[in-house]
Enzyme design. Structure first.
Site, short mmCIF file in Angstrom:
data_model
loop_
_atom_site.label_atom_id
_atom_site.label_comp_id
_atom_site.label_asym_id
_atom_site.label_seq_id
_atom_site.Cartn_x
_atom_site.Cartn_y
_atom_site.Cartn_z
N GLY A 196 17.29 6.76 -5.96
CA GLY A 196 17.54 5.15 -5.48
C GLY A 196 18.46 4.66 -6.35
O GLY A 196 19.39 4.04 -5.87
N ASP A 215 11.81 -1.74 -4.75
CA ASP A 215 10.90 -0.90 -5.17
C ASP A 215 9.51 -1.35 -5.61
O ASP A 215 9.48 -2.63 -5.80
CB ASP A 215 11.65 -0.19 -6.34
N ARG A 249 8.63 16.76 -5.94
CA ARG A 249 7.81 18.00 -6.24
C ARG A 249 7.93 18.14 -7.66
O ARG A 249 8.93 18.00 -8.35
CB ARG A 249 8.63 19.08 -5.34
N ASN A 252 3.37 10.75 0.26
CA ASN A 252 4.82 10.48 0.77
C ASN A 252 4.45 9.64 2.36
O ASN A 252 5.19 8.90 2.68
CB ASN A 252 5.68 11.26 0.89
N ASN A 258 11.31 -6.17 11.63
CA ASN A 258 12.77 -6.60 11.34
C ASN A 258 13.74 -5.78 12.25
O ASN A 258 13.21 -4.55 12.56
CB ASN A 258 13.23 -6.37 10.04
N ASP A 261 21.40 19.34 3.03
CA ASP A 261 21.35 20.43 3.31
C ASP A 261 22.86 20.77 3.96
O ASP A 261 23.42 21.95 3.54
CB ASP A 261 20.76 20.81 4.72
N HIS A 279 14.09 19.65 7.64
CA HIS A 279 14.46 19.73 6.05
C HIS A 279 13.33 20.43 5.25
O HIS A 279 12.89 19.54 4.61
CB HIS A 279 14.91 18.47 5.67
N MET A 332 21.30 14.41 -4.05
CA MET A 332 20.72 13.36 -2.86
C MET A 332 21.19 12.23 -2.53
O MET A 332 21.37 11.60 -1.65
CB MET A 332 19.14 13.52 -2.96
P1 NAD Z 1 11.55 9.25 -8.03
O1 NAD Z 1 9.66 9.28 -8.42
O2 NAD Z 1 12.61 9.42 -9.21
O3 NAD Z 1 11.59 7.90 -7.29
C1 NAD Z 1 10.94 7.38 -6.41
C2 NAD Z 1 10.66 5.89 -6.28
O4 NAD Z 1 10.13 5.60 -5.12
C3 NAD Z 1 10.23 5.16 -7.54
O5 NAD Z 1 11.05 4.36 -8.24
C4 NAD Z 1 9.00 4.67 -6.93
O6 NAD Z 1 8.57 3.33 -7.72
C5 NAD Z 1 9.38 4.32 -5.57
N1 NAD Z 1 8.06 3.93 -4.56
C6 NAD Z 1 7.01 4.65 -4.65
N2 NAD Z 1 5.99 4.02 -4.00
C7 NAD Z 1 6.74 3.02 -3.31
C8 NAD Z 1 6.47 1.86 -2.08
N3 NAD Z 1 5.33 2.14 -1.44
N4 NAD Z 1 7.62 1.24 -2.06
C9 NAD Z 1 8.65 1.12 -2.51
N5 NAD Z 1 9.02 2.05 -3.62
C10 NAD Z 1 8.27 3.04 -3.81
O7 NAD Z 1 11.67 10.21 -6.80
P2 NAD Z 1 13.06 10.72 -6.50
O8 NAD Z 1 13.41 12.03 -7.21
O9 NAD Z 1 14.00 9.71 -6.20
O10 NAD Z 1 12.79 11.29 -4.85
C11 NAD Z 1 12.25 10.44 -3.88
C12 NAD Z 1 11.77 11.20 -2.78
O11 NAD Z 1 12.94 11.67 -1.89
C13 NAD Z 1 10.66 12.29 -2.95
O12 NAD Z 1 9.54 12.26 -2.10
C14 NAD Z 1 11.45 13.62 -2.97
O13 NAD Z 1 10.57 14.75 -2.42
C15 NAD Z 1 12.65 13.04 -1.81
N6 NAD Z 1 13.69 14.00 -1.42
C16 NAD Z 1 14.24 14.18 -0.48
C17 NAD Z 1 15.52 14.98 0.02
C18 NAD Z 1 16.05 15.02 1.17
O14 NAD Z 1 16.93 16.09 1.38
N7 NAD Z 1 15.55 14.57 2.36
C19 NAD Z 1 16.14 15.36 -1.21
C20 NAD Z 1 15.49 15.24 -2.59
C21 NAD Z 1 14.46 14.51 -2.87
C1 LMR Z 2 15.75 19.04 -1.80
O1 LMR Z 2 16.07 19.59 -0.93
O2 LMR Z 2 16.35 19.05 -2.76
C2 LMR Z 2 14.66 17.83 -1.72
O3 LMR Z 2 13.97 18.00 -0.22
C3 LMR Z 2 13.81 17.89 -2.65
C4 LMR Z 2 12.86 18.87 -2.80
O4 LMR Z 2 11.72 18.83 -2.85
O5 LMR Z 2 13.29 20.11 -2.85
#
Ligand code: NAD
Ligand code: LMR
Length: 334
Positions: free
Chosen positions: A39, A59, A115, A128, A142, A173, A200, A250
């Site tokens: 974020g 957040d 993870r 999640n 909204n 990806d 994904h 990401m």
């Molecule tokens: P992180 O723990 O560093 O950050 C997550 C943030 O979400 C934190 O600041 C936390 O306070 C906030 N949060 C938690 N619950 C919340 C809520 N109810 N409302 C608002 N904010 C909330 O984690 P990260 O490394 O930033 O990863 C975030 C997510 O993205 C993870 O679930 C991860 O698996 C996923 N991810 C997805 C991809 C993709 O390609 N789609 C890639 C990387 C990570």
């Molecule tokens: C990624 O592809 O990097 C994300 O989905 C985070 C993960 O859990 O690997």
């Protein structure tokens, strides 16, 4: 600005801006989970974008600080940082989330738990799923867009579902596939745009390397590139050794996706891969190249022919993808 919600608003000055403002538009982007590993850099990239005039960061922790920090960057957008309303004011609902979402053109949700080594993405499901459900319930109040089958069900219940405006972001990806294939072929990554289909998670990620111009891989090279793209996330999780999963790449991917949506809203034709409600296969959601216009998805492009190697992965992927979609739908309706 709402003191109860801990919001902070600061206008950025366009003077001294390092980025061209000629294309500047009046778009509001909301980032939910804006204080996290993804974020924060994603919000930074949004603060730099000439496509964005208003950035709202939400957040459960840290966003007043993130917004104060970002607000010192001399670009033309304003930035706010909101927290949930204190529980002592339950009758007000979550005003922090509401003020973040009001009038947003695009909502990006990088909130969630990442993870640790040894975990699969499925191990994160319960936590999640709850986070996405809560946030999308906020979005449903909204006129804005958001994220995938749980999101779709929540929005349907609220009578606000528009499948043309709900996208799962699979851009990371595509970034990985482009990087890995460019390295392997000695190309500049900017000249490569690999189509990645499916979903994904692990084997549901299917890069179509047979479509890369000039690609001539041995079976072993193709297998290595495909598996590395499918499990690129694991590579980062292992290297971070418990400190999280991909955040910087990401954030970049989320930013590219967001910026493309804003360009589409402005009328520029955009084609990019995204996980959308789709009739292309018998999975109700599927990632594939999608033509996006100012009202969202205009056309899900035909899949075209898969090579025998890709067809093998496609057949392997489908039961897994369908069961993961079903799990989301069941959660949202439980
Ligand atoms: P992180 O723990 O560093 O950050 C997550 C943030 O979400 C934190 O600041 C936390 O306070 C906030 N949060 C938690 N619950 C919340 C809520 N109810 N409302 C608002 N904010 C909330 O984690 P990260 O490394 O930033 O990863 C975030 C997510 O993205 C993870 O679930 C991860 O698996 C996923 N991810 C997805 C991809 C993709 O390609 N789609 C890639 C990387 C990570
Ligand atoms: C990624 O592809 O990097 C994300 O989905 C985070 C993960 O859990 O690997």
């Amino acid at each position: 600005t709402n003191a109860v919600a801990g919001a902070l608003r600061a206008a950025g000055s366009s003077r001294g801006c390092l980025f061209s403002t000629t294309a500047s538009s009046q778009a509001k982007v909301a980032v939910l989970g804006a204080a996290g590993g993804i974020g924060q850099p994603l919000s930074l990239l949004c603060k730099l974008s000439p496509e964005i005039s208003e950035l709202s960061c939400y957040d459960i922790v840290g966003t007043p600080g993130v917004a104060a920090d970002l607000s010192h960057i001399p670009t033309h957008s304003s930035v706010t940082g909101s927290l949930p309303s204190p529980v002592s004011f339950p009758m007000r609902g979550n005003m922090g989330l509401e003020e973040t979402l009001v009038g947003a053109d695009v909502v990006v949700i990088p909130a969630g738990v990442p993870r640790k080594p040894g975990m699969t993405r499925d191990d994160l499901f319960n936590t999640n799923a709850g986070i996405v459900k809560t946030l999308v319930e906020g979005c449903a109040n909204n006129p804005v867009n958001s994220t995938v089958p749980i999101a779709a069900e929540v929005l349907k219940k609220a009578g606000k579902y528009n499948p043309k405006k709900l996208f799962g972001v699979t851009t990371l990806d595509v970034c990985r596939a482009n990087t890995f294939v460019a390295n392997s072929m000695g190309l500049d990554p900017k000249d490569v745009d690999v189509t990645v289909i499916g979903g994904h998670a692990g084997i549901t990620i299917l890069p179509l390397f047979s479509r890369v111009n000039g690609a001539k891989f041995s079976d072993a090279e193709l297998e290595a590139l495909t598996v590395r793209t499918q499990f690129g996330g694991d590579e980062v999780v292992a290297a971070k050794a418990g400190a999280g999963s991909a955040t910087l790449s990401m954030a970049y991917a989320g930013y590219i996706f967001t910026e493309n949506l804003l360009k589409a809203i402005r009328g520029e034709p955009i084609v990019q891969c995204a996980f959308v409600e789709s009739g292309l296969t018998d999975a109700s959601f599927f990632a594939s190249p999608v033509k996006i216009g100012k009202d969202g998805v205009e056309e899900i492009l035909p899949l075209g022919n898969l090579s025998p190697y890709e067809k093998m992965w496609f057949d392997k992927m489908m039961p897994e993808l369908k069961s993961q979609i079903q799990k989301g739908v069941a959660f949202a309706n439980a």
